[in-house]
Scaffold this motif. Structure first.
Motif, PDB file in Angstrom:
ATOM      1  N   TRP A   1       0.836  -1.203   0.000  1.00  0.00           N
ATOM      2  CA  TRP A   1       0.000   0.000   0.000  1.00  0.00           C
ATOM      3  C   TRP A   1       0.875   1.259   0.000  1.00  0.00           C
ATOM      4  N   MET A   2       1.921   1.263   0.835  1.00  0.00           N
ATOM      5  CA  MET A   2       2.831   2.410   0.877  1.00  0.00           C
ATOM      6  C   MET A   2       3.653   2.502  -0.413  1.00  0.00           C
ATOM      7  N   ALA A   3       4.050   1.366  -0.972  1.00  0.00           N
ATOM      8  CA  ALA A   3       4.817   1.372  -2.219  1.00  0.00           C
ATOM      9  C   ALA A   3       3.995   1.956  -3.357  1.00  0.00           C
ATOM     10  N   THR A   4       2.691   1.747  -3.327  1.00  0.00           N
ATOM     11  CA  THR A   4       1.819   2.331  -4.346  1.00  0.00           C
ATOM     12  C   THR A   4       1.900   3.852  -4.308  1.00  0.00           C
ATOM     13  N   GLY A   5       1.828   4.415  -3.119  1.00  0.00           N
ATOM     14  CA  GLY A   5       1.936   5.870  -2.979  1.00  0.00           C
ATOM     15  C   GLY A   5       3.297   6.398  -3.406  1.00  0.00           C
ATOM     16  N   VAL A   6       4.347   5.676  -3.067  1.00  0.00           N
ATOM     17  CA  VAL A   6       5.700   6.099  -3.445  1.00  0.00           C
ATOM     18  C   VAL A   6       5.866   6.056  -4.963  1.00  0.00           C
ATOM     19  N   TRP A   7       5.394   4.972  -5.584  1.00  0.00           N
ATOM     20  CA  TRP A   7       5.523   4.878  -7.037  1.00  0.00           C
ATOM     21  C   TRP A   7       4.727   5.974  -7.741  1.00  0.00           C
ATOM     22  N   VAL A   8       3.516   6.232  -7.293  1.00  0.00           N
ATOM     23  CA  VAL A   8       2.707   7.286  -7.910  1.00  0.00           C
ATOM     24  C   VAL A   8       3.380   8.638  -7.720  1.00  0.00           C
ATOM     25  N   ASN A   9       3.986   8.875  -6.578  1.00  0.00           N
ATOM     26  CA  ASN A   9       4.706  10.119  -6.331  1.00  0.00           C
ATOM     27  C   ASN A   9       5.865  10.266  -7.319  1.00  0.00           C
ATOM     28  N   PHE A  10       6.677   9.213  -7.487  1.00  0.00           N
ATOM     29  CA  PHE A  10       7.784   9.248  -8.445  1.00  0.00           C
ATOM     30  C   PHE A  10       7.276   9.493  -9.867  1.00  0.00           C
ATOM     31  N   ASP A  11       6.232   8.770 -10.244  1.00  0.00           N
ATOM     32  CA  ASP A  11       5.713   8.868 -11.596  1.00  0.00           C
ATOM     33  C   ASP A  11       5.116  10.250 -11.866  1.00  0.00           C
ATOM     34  N   ALA A  12       4.369  10.782 -10.925  1.00  0.00           N
ATOM     35  CA  ALA A  12       3.775  12.110 -11.099  1.00  0.00           C
ATOM     36  C   ALA A  12       4.860  13.177 -11.195  1.00  0.00           C
ATOM     37  N   HIS A  13       5.918  13.031 -10.409  1.00  0.00           N
ATOM     38  CA  HIS A  13       7.024  13.986 -10.466  1.00  0.00           C
ATOM     39  C   HIS A  13       7.706  13.926 -11.835  1.00  0.00           C
ATOM     40  N   ALA A  14       7.915  12.716 -12.357  1.00  0.00           N
ATOM     41  CA  ALA A  14       8.566  12.553 -13.656  1.00  0.00           C
ATOM     42  C   ALA A  14       7.693  13.058 -14.799  1.00  0.00           C
TER      43      ALA A  14
END
Length: 135
Positions: free
Chosen positions: A20-33
């Motif tokens: 669940w936390m990894a989902t938020g981290v990945w979305v954060n990275f992807d949105a930033h990129a």
């Protein structure tokens, strides 16, 4: 049947929290990129709601190209998310309708889905040998 907190169930719950936390981290990275003005907003909101996650995946990110390639950490978090979703689906199909059984089957299904998720993420986001040679 009551939910018995055995070590296997506790491990399943901890793994669920980790995915669940990894989902938020990945979305954060992807949105930033992809040039979002508020990547942390996406990283916090999308794991909380499946509807927002679907909106992000199917609508918001589709119209924006990446400004830079994914890092190793981003690919690792994407692998965990894909394996988590695959394990979620596999354990829902394979386990009996019991929360204790579900939480004990899910880590096994996650581990089985991990190599497939790694292959999918590397195929989608990985670098090719020609791009490594040319810089």
């Amino acid at each position: 049947m009551s939910l018995l907190l055995t070590p296997a169930v506790a491990f399943g719950l901890a793994l669920g929290l980790f995915v669940w936390m990894a989902t938020g981290v990945w979305v954060n990275f992807d949105a930033h990129a992809r040039g979002s003005d508020y990547p942390a907003f996406w990283g916090v909101i999308t794991p909380l709601s499946g509807i927002v996650l679907l909106y992000y995946l199917l609508w918001w990110r589709r119209g924006r190209s990446r400004e830079y390639p994914p890092s190793r950490l981003e690919r690792a978090t994407a692998t965990v998310v894909v394996a988590g979703l695959g394990g979620l689906i596999a354990s829902a199909v394979l386990s009996p309708p019991d929360p204790v059984a579900y939480m004990t089957v899910w880590p096994i299904a996650f581990a089985c889905c991990l190599p497939v998720a790694y292959w999918l993420v590397e195929r989608r986001f990985g670098t090719t040998s020609s791009s490594l040679i040319t810089g």
